[in-house]
Structures are given as structure tokens and as C-alpha cells.
Write a protein that holds these residues in place. Structure first.
Motif, PDB file in Angstrom:
ATOM      1  N   UNK A   1      29.669  13.196  13.981  1.00 40.72           N
ATOM      2  CA  UNK A   1      29.846  12.959  12.549  1.00 40.72           C
ATOM      3  C   UNK A   1      30.800  11.790  12.304  1.00 40.72           C
ATOM      4  N   UNK A   2      31.838  11.701  13.109  1.00 43.73           N
ATOM      5  CA  UNK A   2      32.803  10.613  12.943  1.00 43.73           C
ATOM      6  C   UNK A   2      32.117   9.266  13.114  1.00 43.73           C
ATOM      7  N   UNK A   3      31.257   9.173  14.131  1.00 45.13           N
ATOM      8  CA  UNK A   3      30.530   7.922  14.375  1.00 45.13           C
ATOM      9  C   UNK A   3      29.610   7.593  13.204  1.00 45.13           C
ATOM     10  N   UNK A   4      28.932   8.610  12.686  1.00 48.17           N
ATOM     11  CA  UNK A   4      28.010   8.385  11.575  1.00 48.17           C
ATOM     12  C   UNK A   4      28.760   7.986  10.309  1.00 48.17           C
ATOM     13  N   UNK A   5      29.922   8.570  10.080  1.00 49.57           N
ATOM     14  CA  UNK A   5      30.722   8.219   8.905  1.00 49.57           C
ATOM     15  C   UNK A   5      31.170   6.771   8.988  1.00 49.57           C
ATOM     16  N   UNK A   6      31.682   6.384  10.154  1.00 52.68           N
ATOM     17  CA  UNK A   6      32.171   5.021  10.344  1.00 52.68           C
ATOM     18  C   UNK A   6      31.050   4.000  10.192  1.00 52.68           C
ATOM     19  N   UNK A   7      29.854   4.356  10.650  1.00 52.89           N
ATOM     20  CA  UNK A   7      28.741   3.415  10.638  1.00 52.89           C
ATOM     21  C   UNK A   7      27.875   3.496   9.378  1.00 52.89           C
ATOM     22  N   UNK A   8      28.292   4.313   8.402  1.00 49.65           N
ATOM     23  CA  UNK A   8      27.504   4.461   7.180  1.00 49.65           C
ATOM     24  C   UNK A   8      27.373   3.123   6.454  1.00 49.65           C
ATOM     25  N   UNK A   9      26.167   2.815   6.028  1.00 51.25           N
ATOM     26  CA  UNK A   9      25.895   1.546   5.354  1.00 51.25           C
ATOM     27  C   UNK A   9      25.851   1.690   3.833  1.00 51.25           C
ATOM     28  N   UNK A  10      25.745   2.931   3.334  1.00 50.64           N
ATOM     29  CA  UNK A  10      25.690   3.155   1.887  1.00 50.64           C
ATOM     30  C   UNK A  10      26.679   4.257   1.515  1.00 50.64           C
ATOM     31  N   UNK A  11      27.027   4.303   0.238  1.00 44.18           N
ATOM     32  CA  UNK A  11      27.917   5.356  -0.257  1.00 44.18           C
ATOM     33  C   UNK A  11      27.301   6.731  -0.056  1.00 44.18           C
TER      34      UNK A  11
ATOM     35  N   UNK B   1      27.344  12.155   2.211  1.00 42.17           N
ATOM     36  CA  UNK B   1      26.647  13.338   2.707  1.00 42.17           C
ATOM     37  C   UNK B   1      26.955  13.636   4.172  1.00 42.17           C
ATOM     38  N   UNK B   2      27.453  12.667   4.900  1.00 39.65           N
ATOM     39  CA  UNK B   2      27.935  12.963   6.245  1.00 39.65           C
ATOM     40  C   UNK B   2      29.229  13.779   6.144  1.00 39.65           C
ATOM     41  N   UNK B   3      30.043  13.466   5.137  1.00 40.08           N
ATOM     42  CA  UNK B   3      31.249  14.259   4.892  1.00 40.08           C
ATOM     43  C   UNK B   3      30.877  15.670   4.436  1.00 40.08           C
ATOM     44  N   UNK B   4      29.828  15.777   3.643  1.00 44.67           N
ATOM     45  CA  UNK B   4      29.364  17.088   3.197  1.00 44.67           C
ATOM     46  C   UNK B   4      28.975  17.958   4.396  1.00 44.67           C
ATOM     47  N   UNK B   5      28.290  17.357   5.361  1.00 39.24           N
ATOM     48  CA  UNK B   5      27.891  18.102   6.562  1.00 39.24           C
ATOM     49  C   UNK B   5      29.123  18.594   7.329  1.00 39.24           C
TER      50      UNK B   5
ATOM     51  N   UNK C   1      33.562  22.854  -0.631  1.00 38.79           N
ATOM     52  CA  UNK C   1      32.540  21.843  -0.465  1.00 38.79           C
ATOM     53  C   UNK C   1      32.973  20.573  -1.181  1.00 38.79           C
ATOM     54  N   UNK C   2      32.338  19.472  -0.839  1.00 41.56           N
ATOM     55  CA  UNK C   2      32.594  18.197  -1.494  1.00 41.56           C
ATOM     56  C   UNK C   2      31.613  18.022  -2.650  1.00 41.56           C
ATOM     57  N   UNK C   3      32.095  17.401  -3.716  1.00 40.29           N
ATOM     58  CA  UNK C   3      31.258  17.173  -4.893  1.00 40.29           C
ATOM     59  C   UNK C   3      31.254  15.699  -5.227  1.00 40.29           C
ATOM     60  N   UNK C   4      30.069  15.153  -5.439  1.00 38.44           N
ATOM     61  CA  UNK C   4      29.940  13.740  -5.760  1.00 38.44           C
ATOM     62  C   UNK C   4      30.284  13.488  -7.228  1.00 38.44           C
TER      63      UNK C   4
ATOM     64  N   UNK D   1      20.660  15.420  -5.678  1.00 34.62           N
ATOM     65  CA  UNK D   1      21.754  14.735  -6.371  1.00 34.62           C
ATOM     66  C   UNK D   1      23.084  15.134  -5.790  1.00 34.62           C
ATOM     67  N   UNK D   2      23.828  15.975  -6.513  1.00 40.35           N
ATOM     68  CA  UNK D   2      25.158  16.349  -6.037  1.00 40.35           C
ATOM     69  C   UNK D   2      25.106  17.389  -4.931  1.00 40.35           C
ATOM     70  N   UNK D   3      23.944  18.026  -4.720  1.00 44.34           N
ATOM     71  CA  UNK D   3      23.837  19.061  -3.692  1.00 44.34           C
ATOM     72  C   UNK D   3      23.143  18.584  -2.423  1.00 44.34           C
ATOM     73  N   UNK D   4      22.265  17.639  -2.554  1.00 42.74           N
ATOM     74  CA  UNK D   4      21.529  17.097  -1.405  1.00 42.74           C
ATOM     75  C   UNK D   4      21.147  15.651  -1.710  1.00 42.74           C
ATOM     76  N   UNK D   5      20.944  14.829  -0.680  1.00 41.57           N
ATOM     77  CA  UNK D   5      20.689  13.398  -0.887  1.00 41.57           C
ATOM     78  C   UNK D   5      19.480  13.124  -1.772  1.00 41.57           C
TER      79      UNK D   5
END
Length: 301
Positions: free
Chosen positions: A4-14, A19-23, A34-37, A118-122
Motif C-alpha cells: 500500500x505504501x508503494x501504491x500511495x507514493x506512486x499514485x498519479x491522481x487524487x 482510495x489506497x488510503x481507504x484500503x 474510515x476516511x471520507x472524501x 463516490x465517497x464510498x468507492x472509486x
């Protein structure tokens, strides 16, 4: 965690970042955490899917959203394919966004987000979704629905949360005991008369003023259950989409169903300074030298 850390660092979009943080948060398996957008944009299909009896079932059709409300589907149809793939695969994919120690809760919430994103899933990347339903007679129906943008939070999600009305169809000839503030009725079966009572939440309040209606609703529950106890041989408690509330109030209602003393559940929690101060003020309302006072003070001291 490293994945997850690798995916967060390499994320190209908000969206990918969020949603990687949500996971990551979901791995705590706590539905209260939980996290809320902050982005209120969502996309909806105009239908709602629910997990009922171990199957994804069409629960609602939102005519106001659909371009063509005369679809060849009806509430109760089973969704079996999502974009021509088994729908369970999509549900399992969405389960990663929900943290709960209860597998059924996680499965149900993931199912809700099939048709709501939306706020619950991508948000979906495609313009349409192709859905295949199985009808009661076994025939299959395939439809294509466009994803529509909605600025209203949770529009298109199942709208039965906290509803005082039951989703069960009232049997013909049923004796309506209450229709406000909640549904309650009894009906005849081969084994005798059965009662149904709807419990939508455990903290009733006036929507206009915010004032609690705990005593008023409790008296309604009490009178209804007393009537059922005299006149019925069984009881159905409808808590579908109950949105929670006060554990103390829940225990008061449970007491109405018990014929002997029972031990209430215990809790451990880490309180903030403000919560401790609030409890210290609240303890003054107890009579001293009572079991409740002694137990409460043992928590805050």
C-alpha cells in the motif's frame, strides 16, 4: 503495508491516492473508522442493489434518475453478471474499501456500491454498465445503464436507512397496530397470529427541533409489544437498515422482551479529555451509593 505504501507514493491522481488510503484504513476492520472524501461528486446508475439471502438483489429503482424508467427488471430480480463477468468478483473487489469485523456487513456495503460510486468507492471509468439479471422464472435480462453524475451526497444509494416504515409487504388482512411513528402489524398464519414491529434506530428524535423522543417512542414500543404478547404466538423484529443509536436505549427495549434479569454488555474505550469532563458532570445526576453510581465512578476515576 509495504504494498500500500508503494501504491500511495506512486499514485498519479487524487482518487488513486485517496482510495489506497481507504484500503489501509479498512484493514483495522472497524466500521466506525474510515476516511471520507471532501469531494461530494458521485456517479449513480438509477437503481440500488442489496445483498439479501446471500445474493445481490435489485432493491430499488429510482425512476427520477433513469432516462427510461420502463426497464424490463423489477425489485427482487437477482444480479448475476456485471459487465458480462460474475458479479461476485466486483463485490469482492469493493469489499477492500470497507472495514468491518462482520463479513456480512462488509459484503452488504460492497454490494451497495455496485450502483453508487463516490465517497464510498472509486468513480467508474466507463460511461455505462452492462447488467444481467435473473428473474424469478429463471429467464435472463440484460440492460445497459449510463453512469450519471450527481452532486447530492448519497443520492441513488438505498434510501431505507433509518426509515420507520418496513419494506415488507403488508399481508392481506393484516391487523395494523401502528403506522406512526413506526410500522407494526399482526397477521394470521397456519401456526397462529404473528406480529411484526419495525425498529429503525435507537435514538429517536424530532427532525425539526432535534429534541429526543426517547420516552415517547419507548412507550409506543412497550404498548405494542404488550399487545403482541397477549395476541400473537410469534414476533418478527424488522431491523433492516437500522442506523444505530444509544446502547442504553437498545437495552431498555431488549428488557421488554426478557422475562428474567440479564447481564448487559461491557465496553472498554479510550476517552478524550472532553469526554472525561463530560462524564464527571454527568455523574452528578446519579444517586450516590447505588450500584450504577459506583460502577460509573469506577470508570472515570
Amino acid at each position: 503495508r509495504n504494498i500500500h505504501k508503494t501504491r500511495v507514493v506512486n499514485s498519479k491522481t487524487d482518487s488513486l491516492f485517496f482510495y489506497e488510503l481507504v484500503k489501509i484504513a479498512s484493514q483495522f476492520n472497524d466500521s466506525h473508522f474510515r476516511l471520507t472524501s471532501s469531494d461530494r461528486t458521485s456517479k449513480i446508475l438509477g437503481i440500488s442493489i442489496d445483498w439479501i439471502g446471500d445474493r445481490p438483489i435489485l432493491a430499488q429503482i429510482h425512476d427520477e434518475v433513469l432516462d427510461n424508467p420502463n426497464l424490463p427488471i423489477e425489485i427482487g430480480d437477482e444480479l448475476i453478471l456485471w459487465n458480462e463477468n460474475k458479479v461476485i468478483a466486483k463485490i469482492l473487489e469493493h469489499e477492500k474499501y470497507f472495514g468491518s469485523s462482520n463479513k456480512n456487513t462488509k459484503r452488504r456495503m460492497a454490494t451497495w456500491t455496485l450502483s453508487y460510486r463516490g465517497d464510498l468507492a472509486p468513480l467508474p471509468t466507463s460511461q455505462n454498465a452492462i447488467l444481467t439479471f435473473k428473474k424469478e422464472n429463471g429467464s435472463l435480462v440484460q440492460i445497459k445503464l449510463p453512469w450519471k453524475i450527481s452532486q447530492k451526497k448519497r443520492q441513488g444509494l438505498i434510501s431505507h436507512h433509518c426509515s420507520p416504515q418496513s419494506r415488507f409487504k403488508v399481508p392481506k388482512g393484516a391487523d395494523i397496530v401502528k403506522d406512526v411513528p413506526f410500522t407494526a402489524y399482526s397477521f394470521q398464519t397456519k401456526k397462529g397470529k404473528i406480529g411484526l414491529i419495525r425498529i429503525p434506530h435507537y435514538f429517536p428524535a424530532d427532525n425539526a427541533t432535534g429534541n429526543d423522543l426517547l420516552v415517547e417512542w419507548f412507550n409506543h414500543y412497550k404498548s405494542t409489544l404488550e399487545k403482541f404478547e397477549k395476541e400473537t404466538v410469534g414476533l418478527i423484529i424488522d431491523q433492516d437498515f437500522n442506523c444505530g443509536g444509544s446502547i442504553v436505549y437498545l437495552l431498555k427495549i431488549i428488557a421488554l422482551l426478557m422475562d428474567k434479569p440479564f447481564e448487559a454488555p461491557s465496553f472498554e474505550f479510550r476517552a478524550s479529555k472532553d469526554q472525561i469532563n463530560g462524564m464527571q458532570n454527568y455523574v452528578s445526576e446519579f444517586q450516590t451509593n447505588t450500584p450504577a453510581y459506583l460502577r460509573f465512578t469506577s470508570i472515570i476515576h
